[in-house]
Design an enzyme around this catalytic site. Sequence first.
Site, PDB file in Angstrom:
ATOM      1  N   ASP A  75      19.686  75.342  23.858  1.00 55.34           N
ATOM      2  CA  ASP A  75      20.939  74.583  23.796  1.00 55.34           C
ATOM      3  C   ASP A  75      21.048  73.537  24.905  1.00 55.34           C
ATOM      4  O   ASP A  75      22.063  72.857  25.035  1.00 55.34           O
ATOM      5  CB  ASP A  75      22.139  75.533  23.856  1.00 55.34           C
ATOM      6  N   GLY A  76      19.998  73.412  25.725  1.00 56.94           N
ATOM      7  CA  GLY A  76      19.977  72.385  26.764  1.00 56.94           C
ATOM      8  C   GLY A  76      20.291  72.879  28.157  1.00 56.94           C
ATOM      9  O   GLY A  76      20.170  72.110  29.124  1.00 56.94           O
ATOM     10  N   ASP A 128      26.902  37.992  43.250  1.00 59.31           N
ATOM     11  CA  ASP A 128      28.360  38.141  43.257  1.00 59.31           C
ATOM     12  C   ASP A 128      28.838  38.216  44.699  1.00 59.31           C
ATOM     13  O   ASP A 128      28.048  38.348  45.638  1.00 59.31           O
ATOM     14  CB  ASP A 128      28.817  39.377  42.471  1.00 59.31           C
ATOM     15  N   LYS A 141      30.833  35.306  40.135  1.00 59.39           N
ATOM     16  CA  LYS A 141      30.716  36.048  38.874  1.00 59.39           C
ATOM     17  C   LYS A 141      32.040  36.712  38.544  1.00 59.39           C
ATOM     18  O   LYS A 141      32.672  37.315  39.400  1.00 59.39           O
ATOM     19  CB  LYS A 141      29.627  37.119  39.011  1.00 59.39           C
ATOM     20  N   ARG A 185      33.669  39.518  35.905  1.00 60.13           N
ATOM     21  CA  ARG A 185      33.367  40.542  34.913  1.00 60.13           C
ATOM     22  C   ARG A 185      34.524  40.633  33.920  1.00 60.13           C
ATOM     23  O   ARG A 185      35.670  40.887  34.298  1.00 60.13           O
ATOM     24  CB  ARG A 185      33.151  41.893  35.602  1.00 60.13           C
ATOM     25  N   THR A 232      23.917  40.271  34.135  1.00 63.86           N
ATOM     26  CA  THR A 232      24.221  39.469  35.317  1.00 63.86           C
ATOM     27  C   THR A 232      22.982  38.770  35.830  1.00 63.86           C
ATOM     28  O   THR A 232      23.012  37.576  36.174  1.00 63.86           O
ATOM     29  CB  THR A 232      24.813  40.361  36.424  1.00 63.86           C
TER      30      THR A 232
END
Length: 378
Positions: free
Chosen positions: A100-101, A232, A255, A257, A289
């Site tokens: 199940d992980g 940025d 920059k 966003r 970016t």
Amino acid sequence: MSEQNTTAVSSPSSTHDGSHQAAKAAHGEQPKQAVDLTASGLGTKAPVEGKATEKKRSSKLSDDKRFKIFSGSANRPLTEAIGKFLGVPVGETRLQRFSDGETHFQLLENVRGVDVFLVQPTCHPVDQNLVELLIMMDALRRASAGRITVVVPYYGYARQDRKDRPRVAITSKLVADLLTTAGANRALFVDLHAAQIQGFFNIPVDHLFASPVLVGYFRDLNLPNLTVVSPDAGGVERARFFAKKLEVPLAIVDKRRTDINVTEVMNVIGDVKGRTCLILDDIVDTAGTLVKTAEALLDQGADKVYACASHAVLSGPAVERIRSSRLEQFVVTDTIPLSAEGLKLEAEGKIKVLTIAGLLGRAIESIHMETSVSTLFN
């Protein structure tokens, strides 16, 4: 912690000191006594006055039985490179997953009282690698490890370090609490997205920068008319340091966003016409970016554009964007292992990977031997 040799060693000055103290005693003066810390287990004898001296580095760390390094599954090649640099094998463990992980972890070596360094970047898959790190720390704590230092070359969830909009989580603080609660006594990071994340921890934190490795590479390239570019405003301090080391000018890209993983380049601040530009960032995720910044610089007359970053996350369309971009080369470190597509791009020469195993190895040795880590910033 490392063992110390408390055996007294005679020296030519000891005879002179003894006669000098005897002369002082004859005049009624009391000689200064050395403070014996060995009885309390705090260290070797040290004089009351004078500068404290740092412990000497071990010439052979592999002989130190109180030192071990372990690796998670996120970036074992980096851990093995660190171990090779230090001359120490990576500790034996067993890591399994249930159907199940769920993660099952077991130490196959005795770590009682040992100074343990656990290397695990919390890169993709982020949640799985983070939980794996917590489970490994819990196993070390329950096995009575003397001290646990988590070495996290890439700190996942670092980009959510403040409330930039209503009703959001501050995940970088949450991860800090998880690491501390799981048993970390100390932490070692490389290029945190925001330096103030160090303040989220109530344990000692050593924050390394990959810039010495990257600066050395580009200094050797000796690119003509070089200008370092910050993509940025938040990365200006990092880029300024980089430009100062290379003794070249600095430019900044404004920059904005518009959404998660969506950016729009607005303006280039600085003269880049006819120059070779080097874009410097800490994390490259989808490469949106990066590619837009490169295009903006070329549109402003830049001759060639290179790029470098500490952490090559390269998720989603990142690899294809870099492949089709006009970047000359994208230089990264091995804090995060490249994906299969990223390895293909490396084979094509578009990506260059530099190792930080030596940088981390020196830091780990300094922490274990309790010497200064700040010398690594030079």
